[in-house]
Scaffold this motif. Sequence first.
Motif, mmCIF file in Angstrom:
data_model
loop_
_atom_site.group_PDB
_atom_site.id
_atom_site.type_symbol
_atom_site.label_atom_id
_atom_site.label_comp_id
_atom_site.label_asym_id
_atom_site.label_seq_id
_atom_site.Cartn_x
_atom_site.Cartn_y
_atom_site.Cartn_z
ATOM 1 N N PHE A 1 0.847 -1.202 0.000
ATOM 2 C CA PHE A 1 0.000 0.000 0.000
ATOM 3 C C PHE A 1 0.878 1.246 0.000
ATOM 4 O O PHE A 1 1.888 1.313 0.693
ATOM 5 C CB PHE A 1 -0.875 -0.009 1.259
ATOM 6 C CG PHE A 1 -1.695 1.235 1.451
ATOM 7 C CD1 PHE A 1 -2.952 1.352 0.879
ATOM 8 C CD2 PHE A 1 -1.201 2.293 2.205
ATOM 9 C CE1 PHE A 1 -3.697 2.507 1.053
ATOM 10 C CE2 PHE A 1 -1.949 3.450 2.383
ATOM 11 C CZ PHE A 1 -3.197 3.553 1.805
ATOM 12 N N LEU B 1 0.621 5.705 0.097
ATOM 13 C CA LEU B 1 -0.287 6.813 0.414
ATOM 14 C C LEU B 1 -1.010 7.286 -0.850
ATOM 15 O O LEU B 1 -0.388 7.441 -1.907
ATOM 16 C CB LEU B 1 0.493 7.986 1.005
ATOM 17 C CG LEU B 1 0.739 7.964 2.514
ATOM 18 C CD1 LEU B 1 1.532 9.176 2.923
ATOM 19 C CD2 LEU B 1 -0.553 7.890 3.292
ATOM 20 N N ASP C 1 -3.534 5.582 -2.166
ATOM 21 C CA ASP C 1 -4.297 4.445 -2.698
ATOM 22 C C ASP C 1 -5.704 4.419 -2.096
ATOM 23 O O ASP C 1 -5.870 4.694 -0.903
ATOM 24 C CB ASP C 1 -3.614 3.116 -2.330
ATOM 25 C CG ASP C 1 -2.401 2.826 -3.210
ATOM 26 O OD1 ASP C 1 -2.133 3.628 -4.113
ATOM 27 O OD2 ASP C 1 -1.735 1.802 -2.967
ATOM 28 N N TYR C 2 -6.681 4.091 -2.884
ATOM 29 C CA TYR C 2 -8.012 3.785 -2.357
ATOM 30 C C TYR C 2 -8.714 2.822 -3.314
ATOM 31 O O TYR C 2 -8.352 2.759 -4.498
ATOM 32 C CB TYR C 2 -8.851 5.055 -2.115
ATOM 33 C CG TYR C 2 -9.184 5.873 -3.338
ATOM 34 C CD1 TYR C 2 -10.300 5.589 -4.117
ATOM 35 C CD2 TYR C 2 -8.396 6.958 -3.710
ATOM 36 C CE1 TYR C 2 -10.612 6.351 -5.243
ATOM 37 C CE2 TYR C 2 -8.694 7.726 -4.818
ATOM 38 C CZ TYR C 2 -9.808 7.418 -5.579
ATOM 39 O OH TYR C 2 -10.109 8.168 -6.695
ATOM 40 N N ILE C 3 -9.655 2.066 -2.778
ATOM 41 C CA ILE C 3 -10.327 1.039 -3.579
ATOM 42 C C ILE C 3 -11.141 1.701 -4.698
ATOM 43 O O ILE C 3 -11.847 2.675 -4.461
ATOM 44 C CB ILE C 3 -11.232 0.151 -2.690
ATOM 45 C CG1 ILE C 3 -10.382 -0.538 -1.623
ATOM 46 C CG2 ILE C 3 -11.958 -0.907 -3.526
ATOM 47 C CD1 ILE C 3 -11.160 -1.355 -0.607
ATOM 48 N N PHE C 4 -11.008 1.168 -5.890
ATOM 49 C CA PHE C 4 -11.648 1.656 -7.131
ATOM 50 C C PHE C 4 -10.998 2.937 -7.672
ATOM 51 O O PHE C 4 -11.594 3.640 -8.478
ATOM 52 C CB PHE C 4 -13.166 1.829 -6.968
ATOM 53 C CG PHE C 4 -13.854 0.535 -6.646
ATOM 54 C CD1 PHE C 4 -13.748 -0.549 -7.493
ATOM 55 C CD2 PHE C 4 -14.570 0.380 -5.473
ATOM 56 C CE1 PHE C 4 -14.340 -1.763 -7.190
ATOM 57 C CE2 PHE C 4 -15.165 -0.831 -5.155
ATOM 58 C CZ PHE C 4 -15.054 -1.909 -6.020
ATOM 59 N N TYR D 1 -7.394 -0.588 -12.228
ATOM 60 C CA TYR D 1 -7.862 0.126 -11.040
ATOM 61 C C TYR D 1 -7.493 -0.682 -9.797
ATOM 62 O O TYR D 1 -7.129 -1.854 -9.905
ATOM 63 C CB TYR D 1 -9.378 0.339 -11.094
ATOM 64 C CG TYR D 1 -10.170 -0.945 -11.101
ATOM 65 C CD1 TYR D 1 -10.391 -1.666 -12.267
ATOM 66 C CD2 TYR D 1 -10.695 -1.467 -9.909
ATOM 67 C CE1 TYR D 1 -11.105 -2.858 -12.265
ATOM 68 C CE2 TYR D 1 -11.418 -2.658 -9.907
ATOM 69 C CZ TYR D 1 -11.614 -3.345 -11.088
ATOM 70 O OH TYR D 1 -12.304 -4.529 -11.078
ATOM 71 N N ILE E 1 -7.870 -3.415 -1.133
ATOM 72 C CA ILE E 1 -6.787 -3.103 -0.195
ATOM 73 C C ILE E 1 -7.126 -3.876 1.071
ATOM 74 O O ILE E 1 -8.269 -3.850 1.523
ATOM 75 C CB ILE E 1 -6.723 -1.589 0.123
ATOM 76 C CG1 ILE E 1 -6.374 -0.786 -1.132
ATOM 77 C CG2 ILE E 1 -5.722 -1.309 1.233
ATOM 78 C CD1 ILE E 1 -6.534 0.721 -0.982
ATOM 79 N N TYR E 2 -6.166 -4.586 1.607
ATOM 80 C CA TYR E 2 -6.454 -5.307 2.856
ATOM 81 C C TYR E 2 -5.190 -5.497 3.676
ATOM 82 O O TYR E 2 -4.075 -5.371 3.164
ATOM 83 C CB TYR E 2 -7.123 -6.664 2.590
ATOM 84 C CG TYR E 2 -6.369 -7.591 1.684
ATOM 85 C CD1 TYR E 2 -5.278 -8.325 2.146
ATOM 86 C CD2 TYR E 2 -6.746 -7.741 0.345
ATOM 87 C CE1 TYR E 2 -4.594 -9.180 1.311
ATOM 88 C CE2 TYR E 2 -6.062 -8.587 -0.504
ATOM 89 C CZ TYR E 2 -4.984 -9.310 -0.005
ATOM 90 O OH TYR E 2 -4.306 -10.155 -0.843
#
Lengths: 360, 121
Positions: free
Chosen positions: B89, B91, B93-96, B110, B114-115
């Motif tokens: 990960f 900084l 980053d976000y899902i979608f 895309y 994230i987990y």
Amino acid sequence: MPSIVVNIIWMVAFFAIIILFNQRMQIWSYQRNVEKATARLQFLADKSREDALNSIKQFAQENVDIRSQVTGFLDFFLIEPVDRDPFGVLGRLEHILDNRRDRFKAFVSQIAPKAGKTDAANTEDILEAAMALNLIFKVVRHYLLLGKKTKSLMIFVQLDMQLPMIMKMAEAYFSAQKTFSAGKPIGDGLGALVASKLMLGQPKKQIAEEVVYAELDLSNRKVVVLKAEGPGGVVGKPGEAVKQLVENLGGKVARIFMIDAAAKLEGEKTGEVVEGIGAAIGDPGPEKFKIEDVATKYKIPVDAIICKMDLEEALTTIRKEVVEASDVIVERIKKAILERTKEGDVVIVAGIGNTIGVGQ
Amino acid sequence: MSKQRQSRFAIISIALTLGAFTLFVFATFVDPLSAYSTELMVAGLALLIASWGIYFFGGRRAQKPEESTENVITVIGCGGCDFREERAFTLGDYIFKELGQCKKCPGNSYIRAIYAVPLKK
């Protein structure tokens, strides 16, 4: 002979100590535990304040001292409305919660003017975590000092018995703050993640405060999916959104599906998906009430699908099990829509939770 | 202070208490040692005080920043093909989040997920 005398003196002294100082020794023991916990809580509260300041500094104006402003704001409080006359209490509570949110937004825009929409929302969450730790530390310290002042064993015993839960909560908030600072998705965002997966690729429209929705067709059913607008850390007003959508559709909604993260019991597995009925939303009351009210008004069944996790998992970076559970929930919703509704029906799917780190 | 060090202090404290108890038993019930019972009692008391001291003050934890206990993974996918890539990960980053053209096809890649994977229990 002298040894017998010494032994008698020793035994008398021993029992005298046990009888006379028994309670005092117990107080020392409990007090020591509470003091250790208070020291840890103070460390967490101080560290979270420093971390909050470091996060905010990058969005603050140069040569502006934000330390005193942030430190003062950590004691910000909310007085809940009087409930001895419960009539209209949820309306009054919503008004106060709206005021609180407005004050938060105003404060963040004042101390962090360079923050964009997402960073400002995350900063609010960072401050919330620091405030929670500050409050926990002050309450525990209060009872520690009160116990010392009154020399009350009962105060220490009660405090000591609750410490494992209090410390677990404090550690969860501390870990959460790090997650908020990095903008990572959290376990509580499970509902928002499921909604995002359903609405992927569809045009989104704004409805209610910080809530977006999209319409899609699923086997000739019109599915309206809503969630808080990400990727900033907001929960929005999903209750208001559901109410507006139902009213706009004239109450012609076949079912409402609600997806949320839920607290697991010890022994239950993280990521376990369970179904039930009712408004699955963990707000203080107003949003849940709106959903129940509009569903009752138009006799709309409300289905709830929840994913189990503990408090720390809900507040920290989303676990792999929860991400996998989101795919399971998507399939369950599709199956449930096909089984419980007929062609031409309108269905609302509400993804509840903090959408930090989850776009749409 | 590490948990191992704390438990070492606890073991030392228990050992000293057991030592004190043994001295008290010897001083009271072993006849050949009765002439030294006073000294044994004093020694036992000293051990007991040392044990309490270690228990009460030795176990205090120093406050230091926690080390990271999780590894956060960002999974990248593509809307047009089965491309999948995992990386740490970063900084922002976000899902979608859309990441531009896919490495394998003309489709858009895309962030699919994230987990966190816990490093230790």
